[in-house]
Design a protein around this motif. Structure first.
Motif, mmCIF file in Angstrom:
data_model
loop_
_atom_site.group_PDB
_atom_site.id
_atom_site.type_symbol
_atom_site.label_atom_id
_atom_site.label_comp_id
_atom_site.label_asym_id
_atom_site.label_seq_id
_atom_site.Cartn_x
_atom_site.Cartn_y
_atom_site.Cartn_z
ATOM 1 N N PHE A 75 -39.343 30.761 50.333
ATOM 2 C CA PHE A 75 -39.785 30.183 49.066
ATOM 3 C C PHE A 75 -39.227 28.768 48.883
ATOM 4 O O PHE A 75 -39.931 27.864 48.416
ATOM 5 C CB PHE A 75 -39.359 31.076 47.904
ATOM 6 N N ASP A 76 -37.961 28.546 49.271
ATOM 7 C CA ASP A 76 -37.362 27.213 49.100
ATOM 8 C C ASP A 76 -38.099 26.164 49.937
ATOM 9 O O ASP A 76 -38.359 25.048 49.475
ATOM 10 C CB ASP A 76 -35.887 27.233 49.524
ATOM 11 N N VAL A 77 -38.434 26.548 51.159
ATOM 12 C CA VAL A 77 -39.121 25.610 52.067
ATOM 13 C C VAL A 77 -40.474 25.204 51.489
ATOM 14 O O VAL A 77 -40.844 24.026 51.454
ATOM 15 C CB VAL A 77 -39.297 26.284 53.457
ATOM 16 N N ILE A 78 -41.193 26.185 51.003
ATOM 17 C CA ILE A 78 -42.532 25.920 50.453
ATOM 18 C C ILE A 78 -42.435 25.161 49.132
ATOM 19 O O ILE A 78 -43.167 24.197 48.887
ATOM 20 C CB ILE A 78 -43.295 27.244 50.300
ATOM 21 N N ALA A 79 -41.482 25.547 48.300
ATOM 22 C CA ALA A 79 -41.308 24.881 46.995
ATOM 23 C C ALA A 79 -41.037 23.392 47.186
ATOM 24 O O ALA A 79 -41.577 22.545 46.456
ATOM 25 C CB ALA A 79 -40.173 25.533 46.220
ATOM 26 N N ALA A 80 -40.254 23.056 48.199
ATOM 27 C CA ALA A 80 -39.900 21.646 48.434
ATOM 28 C C ALA A 80 -41.152 20.812 48.721
ATOM 29 O O ALA A 80 -41.310 19.691 48.210
ATOM 30 C CB ALA A 80 -38.916 21.545 49.599
ATOM 31 N N ASP A 81 -42.067 21.367 49.499
ATOM 32 C CA ASP A 81 -43.314 20.637 49.791
ATOM 33 C C ASP A 81 -44.174 20.483 48.540
ATOM 34 O O ASP A 81 -44.719 19.408 48.260
ATOM 35 C CB ASP A 81 -44.101 21.377 50.880
ATOM 36 N N LEU A 82 -44.308 21.562 47.776
ATOM 37 C CA LEU A 82 -45.129 21.497 46.565
ATOM 38 C C LEU A 82 -44.544 20.493 45.568
ATOM 39 O O LEU A 82 -45.260 19.681 44.977
ATOM 40 C CB LEU A 82 -45.232 22.884 45.925
ATOM 41 N N GLU A 83 -43.235 20.530 45.415
ATOM 42 C CA GLU A 83 -42.574 19.663 44.443
ATOM 43 C C GLU A 83 -42.670 18.191 44.839
ATOM 44 O O GLU A 83 -42.875 17.316 43.992
ATOM 45 C CB GLU A 83 -41.109 20.094 44.279
ATOM 46 N N LYS A 84 -42.595 17.908 46.142
ATOM 47 C CA LYS A 84 -42.693 16.515 46.593
ATOM 48 C C LYS A 84 -44.111 15.982 46.359
ATOM 49 O O LYS A 84 -44.311 14.818 45.988
ATOM 50 C CB LYS A 84 -42.307 16.391 48.063
ATOM 51 N N VAL A 85 -45.117 16.841 46.530
ATOM 52 C CA VAL A 85 -46.498 16.401 46.260
ATOM 53 C C VAL A 85 -46.640 16.065 44.774
ATOM 54 O O VAL A 85 -47.221 15.025 44.415
ATOM 55 C CB VAL A 85 -47.507 17.481 46.689
ATOM 56 N N MET B 158 -44.452 18.049 66.085
ATOM 57 C CA MET B 158 -44.627 17.183 67.261
ATOM 58 C C MET B 158 -44.954 15.737 66.937
ATOM 59 O O MET B 158 -44.837 14.861 67.786
ATOM 60 C CB MET B 158 -45.735 17.760 68.153
ATOM 61 N N TYR B 159 -45.426 15.482 65.715
ATOM 62 C CA TYR B 159 -45.928 14.124 65.438
ATOM 63 C C TYR B 159 -45.319 13.495 64.187
ATOM 64 O O TYR B 159 -45.890 12.599 63.585
ATOM 65 C CB TYR B 159 -47.466 14.157 65.365
ATOM 66 N N GLY B 160 -44.168 13.989 63.789
ATOM 67 C CA GLY B 160 -43.386 13.288 62.788
ATOM 68 C C GLY B 160 -43.761 13.465 61.339
ATOM 69 O O GLY B 160 -43.213 12.782 60.475
ATOM 70 N N ASP B 161 -44.691 14.378 61.042
ATOM 71 C CA ASP B 161 -44.989 14.600 59.616
ATOM 72 C C ASP B 161 -43.765 15.193 58.926
ATOM 73 O O ASP B 161 -43.080 16.065 59.489
ATOM 74 C CB ASP B 161 -46.181 15.566 59.448
ATOM 75 N N THR B 162 -43.492 14.733 57.713
ATOM 76 C CA THR B 162 -42.371 15.262 56.925
ATOM 77 C C THR B 162 -42.853 15.599 55.519
ATOM 78 O O THR B 162 -43.968 15.220 55.136
ATOM 79 C CB THR B 162 -41.252 14.206 56.793
ATOM 80 N N THR B 163 -42.002 16.259 54.758
ATOM 81 C CA THR B 163 -42.333 16.579 53.366
ATOM 82 C C THR B 163 -42.701 15.307 52.611
ATOM 83 O O THR B 163 -43.665 15.270 51.841
ATOM 84 C CB THR B 163 -41.127 17.276 52.703
ATOM 85 N N VAL B 164 -41.966 14.225 52.856
ATOM 86 C CA VAL B 164 -42.242 12.946 52.181
ATOM 87 C C VAL B 164 -43.543 12.328 52.677
ATOM 88 O O VAL B 164 -44.420 11.971 51.874
ATOM 89 C CB VAL B 164 -41.069 11.953 52.395
ATOM 90 N N ALA C 14 -46.675 14.102 51.476
ATOM 91 C CA ALA C 14 -46.980 13.811 50.061
ATOM 92 C C ALA C 14 -47.639 12.431 49.918
ATOM 93 O O ALA C 14 -48.533 12.228 49.085
ATOM 94 C CB ALA C 14 -45.707 13.881 49.231
ATOM 95 N N GLU C 15 -47.230 11.500 50.765
ATOM 96 C CA GLU C 15 -47.841 10.161 50.739
ATOM 97 C C GLU C 15 -49.261 10.200 51.307
ATOM 98 O O GLU C 15 -50.169 9.521 50.814
ATOM 99 C CB GLU C 15 -46.955 9.178 51.523
#
Ligand code: 13P
Length: 261
Positions: A148-158, A109-115, A118-119
């Motif tokens: 797993f892919d969805v979660i991995a993407a967040d971990l990897e971007k951090v 609802m408020y625009g948070d993204t993987t990127v 991480a910021e």
């Protein structure tokens, strides 16, 4: 085997008031006599300073427990003309030790993204806060086998944004979107499978001690299902929504987190 102190974090979301804070502090003062669980109260930002002050005023009665406060979000910016936003430094200045980042409701609802998450993570650790990084899949992502892919993407971007030691002092919360607020919790087996993947993936992509990182489960946790969830090898407590607004249920969950390990 690294021993991990369990964490019970209460995400009040846009709910609660100072009376709830007083009820919780009174209950913790009289009924929680263990430092074997790390308790985190995450009220709406307007109450953070008051809740911190309440904990300090009751420090003697709370001696021997570990209770801190956390924000529910923080900006990826340091300050400036950003109406309504709250900087990580501001959370730290009122006594927060933690901050929830990337909650699915903020992503939806408020625009948070993987990127952007991480910021935000970078600002949190730069200001001495312990991030509680929320990850999780939607029902369709699970049905398509993409959990797993969805979660991995967040971990990897951090890790890409914050370096290989990013998770040295961070907490992860696995919150399947289909379990949040639905009464339909993940089964203990489902939670354990994803938590084990998270821990293994952290070991692969980062230099943090993956065995030391607390991984919380969130999504319709109640005293009726918590014992089995918290007993799972890679479940280190919970990120609690609805049940954190009920002092009896929340302290019950804290005690279950202690006895589960
Ligand atoms: O979103 C959650 C905690 O951040 C979980 O909420 P519920 O416990 O109400 O399902």
């Amino acid at each position: 085997m690294t021993s991990r102190r369990p964490v019970l974090a209460g995400n009040w979301k846009m709910n609660g008031n100072l009376q709830l804070a007083q009820e919780l502090v009174a209950k913790f003062s009289s009924e929680l006599d263990s430092d074997a669980v790390e308790v985190v109260l995450c009220p709406p930002a307007v109450f953070l300073a008051n809740v911190k002050q309440l904990l300090e005023q009751n420090a003697a009665a709370l001696a021997g427990t570990r209770i801190g406060v956390g924000g529910q979000n923080a900006s990826a910016l340091d300050g400036g003309a950003h109406t309504g936003e709250i900087a990580a430094s501001m959370l730290a200045s009122v006594g927060c030790d933690y901050v929830i980042l990337g909650h699915s409701e903020r992503r939806a609802m408020y625009g948070d993204t993987t990127v952007s998450v991480a910021e935000k993570f970078a600002k949190a650790i730069a200001n001495g806060l312990i991030p509680i990084l929320c990850v999780g899949e939607s029902e369709s992502e699970r049905q398509q086998g993409n959990t797993f892919d969805v979660i991995a993407a967040d971990l990897e971007k951090v890790v890409e944004t914050n370096g290989k030691r990013a998770f040295d002092n961070a907490i992860i919360a696995y919150e399947p979107l289909w379990a949040i607020g639905t009464g339909n919790s993940a089964t203990p087996e489902q939670a354990q499978e994803v938590h084990a993947f998270i821990r293994a993936h952290l070991a692969k992509i980062s230099d943090s001690d993956a065995n030391a990182v607390r991984i919380l489960y969130g999504g319709s946790v109640t005293p009726d299902n918590a014992v089995e969830l918290f007993a799972q090898a890679d479940v280190d407590g919970g990120l609690i929504g609805g049940a954190s607004l009920d002092a009896d249920k929340f302290i019950n969950l804290c005690q279950m987190a202690v006895s589960a390990k």
